[in-house]
Design a protein around this motif. Sequence first.
Motif, PDB file in Angstrom:
ATOM      1  N   GLY A  80       0.938  -1.051   0.120  1.00 29.38           N
ATOM      2  CA  GLY A  80      -0.149  -0.027  -0.060  1.00 29.38           C
ATOM      3  C   GLY A  80       0.821   1.348   0.050  1.00 29.38           C
ATOM      4  O   GLY A  80       1.289   1.895   0.971  1.00 29.38           O
ATOM      5  N   ALA A  81       1.168   1.655  -1.102  1.00 25.99           N
ATOM      6  CA  ALA A  81       2.185   2.868  -1.478  1.00 25.99           C
ATOM      7  C   ALA A  81       0.951   3.854  -1.110  1.00 25.99           C
ATOM      8  O   ALA A  81       0.079   3.836  -1.687  1.00 25.99           O
ATOM      9  CB  ALA A  81       2.765   2.871  -2.418  1.00 25.99           C
ATOM     10  N   GLN A 129       5.384   5.824   3.908  1.00 29.12           N
ATOM     11  CA  GLN A 129       5.496   6.887   2.931  1.00 29.12           C
ATOM     12  C   GLN A 129       6.313   8.272   3.573  1.00 29.12           C
ATOM     13  O   GLN A 129       7.181   8.621   2.971  1.00 29.12           O
ATOM     14  CB  GLN A 129       4.520   7.205   2.112  1.00 29.12           C
ATOM     15  CG  GLN A 129       4.572   8.397   0.704  1.00 29.12           C
ATOM     16  CD  GLN A 129       5.491   7.298  -0.314  1.00 29.12           C
ATOM     17  OE1 GLN A 129       5.939   6.105  -0.109  1.00 29.12           O
ATOM     18  NE2 GLN A 129       5.809   7.928  -1.351  1.00 29.12           N
ATOM     19  N   MET A 130       5.852   8.430   4.775  1.00 30.34           N
ATOM     20  CA  MET A 130       6.505   9.642   5.411  1.00 30.34           C
ATOM     21  C   MET A 130       7.952   9.193   5.694  1.00 30.34           C
ATOM     22  O   MET A 130       8.779   9.888   5.636  1.00 30.34           O
ATOM     23  CB  MET A 130       5.600  10.096   6.752  1.00 30.34           C
ATOM     24  CG  MET A 130       4.244  10.590   6.396  1.00 30.34           C
ATOM     25  SD  MET A 130       3.921  11.084   8.046  1.00 30.34           S
ATOM     26  CE  MET A 130       2.273  10.313   8.170  1.00 30.34           C
ATOM     27  N   LEU A 131       8.057   7.942   6.234  1.00 27.48           N
ATOM     28  CA  LEU A 131       9.370   7.336   6.311  1.00 27.48           C
ATOM     29  C   LEU A 131      10.338   7.595   5.323  1.00 27.48           C
ATOM     30  O   LEU A 131      11.470   8.143   5.316  1.00 27.48           O
ATOM     31  CB  LEU A 131       9.495   6.069   7.200  1.00 27.48           C
ATOM     32  CG  LEU A 131      10.739   5.275   7.280  1.00 27.48           C
ATOM     33  CD1 LEU A 131      11.405   5.958   8.450  1.00 27.48           C
ATOM     34  CD2 LEU A 131      10.723   3.866   7.664  1.00 27.48           C
ATOM     35  N   LEU A 132       9.859   7.259   3.998  1.00 28.66           N
ATOM     36  CA  LEU A 132      10.577   7.340   3.020  1.00 28.66           C
ATOM     37  C   LEU A 132      10.851   8.742   2.430  1.00 28.66           C
ATOM     38  O   LEU A 132      12.068   8.932   2.219  1.00 28.66           O
ATOM     39  CB  LEU A 132       9.774   6.702   1.745  1.00 28.66           C
ATOM     40  CG  LEU A 132      10.232   6.787   0.292  1.00 28.66           C
ATOM     41  CD1 LEU A 132       9.901   5.406  -0.463  1.00 28.66           C
ATOM     42  CD2 LEU A 132       9.761   8.000  -0.735  1.00 28.66           C
ATOM     43  N   ALA A 163      -1.363   3.187   7.725  1.00 29.28           N
ATOM     44  CA  ALA A 163       0.018   2.521   7.750  1.00 29.28           C
ATOM     45  C   ALA A 163       0.773   2.987   6.743  1.00 29.28           C
ATOM     46  O   ALA A 163       2.021   3.113   6.718  1.00 29.28           O
ATOM     47  CB  ALA A 163      -0.334   0.998   8.034  1.00 29.28           C
ATOM     48  N   ALA A 164       0.182   3.026   5.481  1.00 27.14           N
ATOM     49  CA  ALA A 164       1.057   3.092   4.263  1.00 27.14           C
ATOM     50  C   ALA A 164       1.499   4.516   4.026  1.00 27.14           C
ATOM     51  O   ALA A 164       2.543   4.602   3.703  1.00 27.14           O
ATOM     52  CB  ALA A 164       0.100   2.782   2.925  1.00 27.14           C
ATOM     53  N   ALA A 165       0.636   5.481   4.798  1.00 27.87           N
ATOM     54  CA  ALA A 165       1.017   6.852   4.698  1.00 27.87           C
ATOM     55  C   ALA A 165       2.064   6.953   5.450  1.00 27.87           C
ATOM     56  O   ALA A 165       3.060   7.835   5.420  1.00 27.87           O
ATOM     57  CB  ALA A 165      -0.222   7.906   5.096  1.00 27.87           C
ATOM     58  N   TYR A 181       5.920  11.463  -6.593  1.00 31.17           N
ATOM     59  CA  TYR A 181       5.308  10.400  -5.562  1.00 31.17           C
ATOM     60  C   TYR A 181       6.580  10.373  -4.311  1.00 31.17           C
ATOM     61  O   TYR A 181       6.370  10.099  -3.380  1.00 31.17           O
ATOM     62  CB  TYR A 181       5.302   8.899  -6.048  1.00 31.17           C
ATOM     63  CG  TYR A 181       4.758   8.219  -5.360  1.00 31.17           C
ATOM     64  CD1 TYR A 181       3.704   8.233  -4.649  1.00 31.17           C
ATOM     65  CD2 TYR A 181       5.463   6.878  -5.270  1.00 31.17           C
ATOM     66  CE1 TYR A 181       3.144   7.124  -3.661  1.00 31.17           C
ATOM     67  CE2 TYR A 181       5.134   6.006  -4.072  1.00 31.17           C
ATOM     68  CZ  TYR A 181       4.003   5.992  -3.424  1.00 31.17           C
ATOM     69  OH  TYR A 181       3.729   5.088  -2.751  1.00 31.17           O
ATOM     70  N   LEU A 182       7.887  10.442  -5.252  1.00 30.14           N
ATOM     71  CA  LEU A 182       9.056  10.167  -4.417  1.00 30.14           C
ATOM     72  C   LEU A 182       9.758  11.548  -3.900  1.00 30.14           C
ATOM     73  O   LEU A 182      10.435  11.573  -3.082  1.00 30.14           O
ATOM     74  CB  LEU A 182      10.031   9.400  -4.978  1.00 30.14           C
ATOM     75  CG  LEU A 182       9.551   8.047  -5.549  1.00 30.14           C
ATOM     76  CD1 LEU A 182      10.709   7.315  -6.409  1.00 30.14           C
ATOM     77  CD2 LEU A 182       9.134   6.971  -4.370  1.00 30.14           C
TER      78      LEU A 182
END
Lengths: 244, 244
Positions: free
Chosen positions: A8-9, A156-159, A151-153, A200-201
């Motif tokens: 779940g990105a 993505q914040m970590l990323l 959880a996916a969000a 996205y990234l």
Amino acid sequence: MSRAGGGGAGSAIGRAGCGSLCEQCRVRGISVCRSIEPAALDELERIMTRIELPAGRVLFDEAAPAEGLFTLVDGVVKLFKMLPDGRRQITGFLLAGDFLGLAFFNSYAYSAEAVTDATLCRFPRDRFLALLERHPALEKELLGRASSELAAAQEQMLLLGRKSAKERVASFLLMLARRQQAAGRTTVALAMSRHDIADYLGLTIETVSRGIRAAAAEGLIRLIDRHHYVVVDDRRLRFAAAAE
Amino acid sequence: MSRAGGGGAGSAIGRAGCGSLCEQCRVRGISVCRSIEPAALDELERIMTRIELPAGRVLFDEAAPAEGLFTLVDGVVKLFKMLPDGRRQITGFLLAGDFLGLAFFNSYAYSAEAVTDATLCRFPRDRFLALLERHPALEKELLGRASSELAAAQEQMLLLGRKSAKERVASFLLMLARRQQAAGRTTVALAMSRHDIADYLGLTIETVSRGIRAAAAEGLIRLIDRHHYVVVDDRRLRFAAAAE
DNA sequence: CGCGTTTTTGACAAATATCAATGCAGGTGG
DNA sequence: CCACCTGCATTGATATTTGTCAAAAACGCG
């Protein structure tokens, strides 16, 4: 990386719980498919409208009054937010089976636009919410989805907050591969443009391009063409993604 | 004085969605307070345990089995995820009235740790979920919370992916001010360390420090001391935050 | 087959991280 | 009560990463 929901990105990408879109629901054109009583399904079907959305078309804009809720039946949709000066952040790519448009305030928190031609079902907000009252199981389903999207969000914040450019690209390549492997594919399709990947990234298209080429040069993936690749070294790809 | 900024101060900070913490619930020590039938409140009270968590103490770890759900009665708690090499991303700061621990898979998606001394109520997961079955209004409340948290998460993705260091700091200063202004305060408390702020904004402590000082030098805020400030120019602060 | 668009590549610039002191404040023990 | 100690914050100098700008190459489409 063990991303909640098996890939779940961003927002509501296909979830482990729902697995691949269950056939029954696909036929019915709705994706709220787990543990829903037939009565609720019938009611849902009665209030829904089918929508065909060509690639690039906007479904709704951030801050617009939220008058509809949607399920994605086919295609890819991106969700994004923009800054006043035009900078854009894509918060998620949605696939078949995903739900969008839940707005507990009265306007959408993000814009939605088709990446590829897409088919959706639309439910008028008021009637959907009324239906929710009578079907707690449906509400539970939504809560589960919201929870895994959250959880996916966070992943993505970590990323976005802590991973390097190369790690972000590797994470993305890995995530796409996982989702498509789950559907039994070995060649991974990169449906979206470098520009969308960059937004996205949280990178530029040039950095994305370099990251993808580096992953190929290092033997983590093999590029078939600009929009297709194969994972060659899963273990090292996970490592490059800072996922282990 | 404890870094809590005064436990009382922390607890006075309301949440947009919940408004200020309703008194009845404060007394009862639970924060799931909107539109809950008294019967549900009674049941909640019966299964809950009160917890006092000193500053710095871990409430639960990411990936641990999710055996409890919590509401924060007083204090500040941070949620975070870590990479294998120790890099950390704080995904949110919780204030009195906030709910945490919802995990639709069986383990927590993030770690939780007290920033200041904190008071919480703990609900055993199984009993809470059972209670949810019998009280759809409670479920609706949770869905609303999850939905607004999701919106906040997307806003944070925009910040992490697309805002500059100065914009991130300004956004943070603005956000804290908004939350505390809602509780009628004009002096804003920075309860957390520069290190926590950095891990929340995806920056280093040095960059955070420079950003805060720059905001003060430009007259956007006035620093009382290292952990307190006043917003001097709201309009320009919003602009600096790329919020308009 | 040529043209516009997307992607790749390269050179350079800018933002932010890193490294290294220094300053400050609160807590502690004399 | 005061001086020191320790950890946090600030400040400055430098390094690194990633963004910016420019151009060439590849691709898709008519």
